[in-house]
Design an enzyme around this catalytic site. Structure first.
Site, short mmCIF file in Angstrom:
data_model
loop_
_atom_site.label_atom_id
_atom_site.label_comp_id
_atom_site.label_asym_id
_atom_site.label_seq_id
_atom_site.Cartn_x
_atom_site.Cartn_y
_atom_site.Cartn_z
N HIS A 70 34.74 69.55 -5.88
CA HIS A 70 34.92 69.94 -4.49
C HIS A 70 36.36 70.22 -4.13
O HIS A 70 36.72 70.27 -2.96
CB HIS A 70 34.36 68.86 -3.56
N HIS A 124 80.47 63.55 4.27
CA HIS A 124 80.46 64.39 3.07
C HIS A 124 79.10 64.98 2.77
O HIS A 124 78.87 65.48 1.67
CB HIS A 124 80.95 63.57 1.86
#
Length: 783
Positions: A632, A242
């Protein structure tokens, strides 16, 4: 005579000593045959299996339970924990259930692991012989409830690898109330007509990764039920069955939600559904959010893409109601293939709670070699790229990708929880009196409590020296900080310890509110002067901890990193503010390493180093709604410093802004040999404001120029997506891919990149990179 005997005797004694020395270093192994198990497929071996487990569980060293070749008949097995160390269940044989389905059918389980931490199950075959049970069900006879073949309940740090599961009575593999679970290269098989034989069912669990394998069943290949969080599914072959389903959800009013799910790089063959979200048409507080279905192939699938919020199979209790489950932030991207029905995409959302933030990108589904149709109701979102025709209302659907995670954890404290105020234990809110002992006394009392408790730090300023809050504790603890915690003014008071506030082996801990001030300025001055300085202290660190929430915390002026998550599982960091001057050395905001299931949302980072740094062994990390800069940027790495190093995978960063940072998004590796890797990464929906290097991969990192200048990086970078990244670069070169010459970057994807420099198009440089680009990519030149 004595001379003739002495030399052989020495050899024998030496051999015995050598044997015992080597035996002491080996992993203890408990072979089930030693305790009476018979590999004949007829003799009940249940007790020998349990005996071997019991002995392994008591072992202080890592232990193995070994099942050699043969066929072993076992009835219900419950492997209880907790155990003293890691256990490996190595299966070279086959386990079979009794032929009489009643023998295991009434219990609900066949093989159950309960409250076990650090368990590996590898290889072998388990055959539940479910055919007789299915026949009973189909006849409508009186039948037992049926047994799940292998279940993990309340377990942590689970690896299930290389197992074959056949013919389960109902579900094959279930994961409930567990965390940090890896299921890899598994094979599951039951006939397509066998009822309720789901392949893998996950509920109330976090940090589950399913990778590789084939699942062919009579129900869902994989079902994700309520309380599933931080789920990654990749490289699964599904069918028949399914499909892969989220749901059904909303069966109950008070129900946990599902969030942070990724399904990628998988194939569906002749399944009833492809990817599905299914909810009951009744009131519920449940939700589905932050879900990505991407890079999927559909081969003759009945319903390739489906949302069904009107599920009501018996027609009772819901036909005139609508679903209360809120579905939002779902992306369908790069889904291709064939449908067996004309309507390949059906989005049937709740009329009272419309689906929102739905994104469709590059959907190509055909029916009988023609374009298929779609049906959409109560849907809001966007679409982009190639997609099929839209036949109904709300034709605005999405484009984008990826991953998982978000910001919630059901870790609320009991209303009647005890409250331990640090002032009651002698803490002084004057900023001068050492309150370390008082904090530790409050912690120890809280840690011994059988009920959920709160440690309160009231308003005021509390001086704290290096302190270690150690677990495990008996229940959940909330650290409610209403005041400010300050470090000693002499930086050496913290700097030599390496940490300031440290949590070790603590499970179920929440840190709420407050401010930490490490007073790092004098330490930074020492570093900049070149004098002999201590290593520096991290402000708050979690080591080997699980189920953590850090919410509303402000950390300022850390000596080095502000917040560290190391070797942890299931962590949420939300609404934090981590601040230090832009020139303060090594003051990373957040560092994550060797951890799984970390979510970071709605936070601000202004530091002298990385806003967030991602170290080796990080998996399933989700970051959203972040403001970064100065600093940074957000970095994966540096990686590859060591030859044998854990890789980084399943990383998402989305909906974030970088302002004046040195880098935007960066991957950085040492230029030396390493077994490390970076894969399955998504950077999307990012804004760059005057960023020096908006996008950068640097695989030639070698700051000391020793041990690596002539080598190429061994770190393998692959499957990295950059999507919808816009803004301004502070340098002309906005895009840098400097990949390893010995291990080029693979499967890099650039989509809708718009970066400018001084009002003009920026430039790019690319070395040793392979991938594709789509949409508008500016600057050009790569791929």
């Amino acid at each position: 005579m004595a001379k003739n005997i002495s030399f052989p005797l020495v050899i024998i004694l030496f051999s015995i000593v050598f044997f015992f020395i080597n035996s002491s270093n080996a992993m203890p192994s408990f072979n089930v045959q030693r305790y009476g198990a018979r590999g004949d497929g007829r003799t009940d071996s249940t007790k020998p299996f349990l005996t071997a487990w019991s002995l392994a569980c008591r072992s202080k060293a890592r232990a193995m339970v070994y099942i050699p070749r043969g066929t072993y008949l076992v009835t219900n097995l419950v492997f209880w924990g907790p155990c003293k160390n890691h256990i490996t269940l190595k299966i070279d044989g086959t386990l079979v259930a009794p032929a009489n389905y009643w023998s295991i059918g009434n219990s609900g389980y066949w093989i159950l692991f309960a409250k076990v931490n650090r368990i590996s199950v590898s290889g072998g075959t388990i055959d539940a012989r479910g055919a007789g049970y299915w026949s009973c069900r189909k006849k409508g006879s009186h039948c037992p409830q049926g047994a799940r073949s292998i279940s993990f309940s309340w377990c942590n740090n689970v690896l299930l690898s290389g197992l074959t599961s056949l013919n389960s009575q109902n579900m094959h593999v279930t994961v409930h109330h567990s965390s940090n679970v890896r299921i890899q290269n598994i094979r599951i098989r039951a006939p397509s007509g066998s009822p309720n034989t789901d392949g893998i069912h996950v509920q109330s669990s976090s940090g589950v990764t399913i990778s590789g394998g084939t699942i062919a069943t009579g129900d869902d290949c994989i079902a994700l039920s309520q309380g599933s969080r931080n789920i990654w599914i990749e490289r699964v072959n599904c069918g028949p069955g399914h499909g892969i389903s989220i749901g059904s959800l909303g069966d109950y009013v008070n129900e946990e939600g599902v969030q942070n799910v990724t399904v990628t790089s998988s194939v569906f063959t002749k399944t009833q559904n492809g990817v599905r979200i299914k909810t009951w048409a009744r009131p519920s507080r449940g939700f589905v959010r932050n879900v990505v279905f991407r890079n999927l192939i559909m081969r003759n699938v009945d319903n390739p893409v489906i949302i069904d919020q009107n599920y009501c199979p018996n027609g009772r209790g819901c036909p005139r109601q609508s679903s209360g489950v809120k579905i939002s932030g779902v992306t369908f991207a790069n889904i291709k293939g064939t449908s067996t029905t004309p309507i390949a995409m059906k989005l049937d959302c709740s009329r009272s709670n419309h689906c929102t933030g739905i994104r469709l990108h590059d959907i190509r589904l055909t029916y009988m070699r023609r374009s298929s149709a779609s049906y959409c109701r109560n849907v809001h979102g966007r679409r982009s790229g190639v997609k099929q025709s839209m036949d109904h209302t709300n034709k605005k659907l999405v484009a984008a990708l990826l991953m998982f995670f978000s910001s919630f954890l059901l870790m609320g404290t009991s209303m009647a929880a005890s409250n331990y105020n640090v002032v009651d234990f002698g803490a002084k809110p004057d900023g001068r009196t050492d309150s370390t002992k008082a904090f530790l006394s409050a912690w120890k009392s809280a840690c011994r409590s059988a009920a959920s408790v709160t440690v309160t730090v009231p308003r005021g300023s509390f001086l704290l020296k290096p302190v270690e809050f150690r677990g495990p504790c008996r229940s959940r603890i909330t650290f409610q900080i209403d005041g400010t915690i300050v470090a000693p003014s002499d930086y050496r008071g913290l700097g030599n310890s390496g940490y300031w506030i440290l949590f070790v082996e603590v499970n179920r801990i929440s840190i709420n509110g407050g401010t930490l001030d490490a007073r790092g300025a004098s330490f930074w001055a020492c570093r900049k002067s070149g004098k002999s300085c201590p290593a520096g202290a991290r402000s708050m660190t979690f080591n080997w901890a699980n189920d953590i929430v850090v919410s509303g915390l402000t950390s300022i002026n850390s000596q080095v990193t502000h917040l560290v998550i190391n070797s942890c599982n299931n962590v949420i960091v939300r609404k934090v503010k981590l601040v230090a001057p832009d020139q303060s050395p090594n003051t990373d905001g957040l560092h994550v390493q060797a951890s799984t299931g970390v979510t970071v949302t709605d936070s601000t980072f202004q530091t002298g180093d990385d806003c967030i740094s991602i170290g080796p062994g990080t998996r399933n990390l989700y970051m959203s709604k972040l403001n970064c800069g100065p600093g940074h940027g957000i970095s994966i790495g540096s990686l590859g410093r060591d030859a044998n190093e854990a890789g980084v995978q399943n990383i998402t960063l989305t909906n974030s802004v970088f302002s004046g940072s040195d880098n935007g998004v960066r991957i950085k590796t040492w230029a030396r040999q390493s077994t490390g890797f970076v894969r399955n990464v998504l950077f999307q929906n990012l804004v760059m404001k005057n960023v020096q290097n908006p996008i950068i991969v640097d695989q030639n990192y070698c700051p000391t120029h020793q041990g690596c200048p002539k080598q190429g990086s061994g770190v393998k970078i692959s499957q990295v997506v950059y999507r919808n990244i816009q803004g301004t670069s502070r340098t002309q070169q906005a895009l840098t891919f400097d990949c390893s010459r010995s291990n080029p970057c693979q499967a890099i994807r650039l989509h809708d990149i718009k970066l400018t420099f001084n009002g003009r198009s920026a430039t790019s440089t690319c070395k040793n990179i392979k991938g594709v680009k789509a949409g508008v990519v500016m600057p050009q030149g790569c791929l």
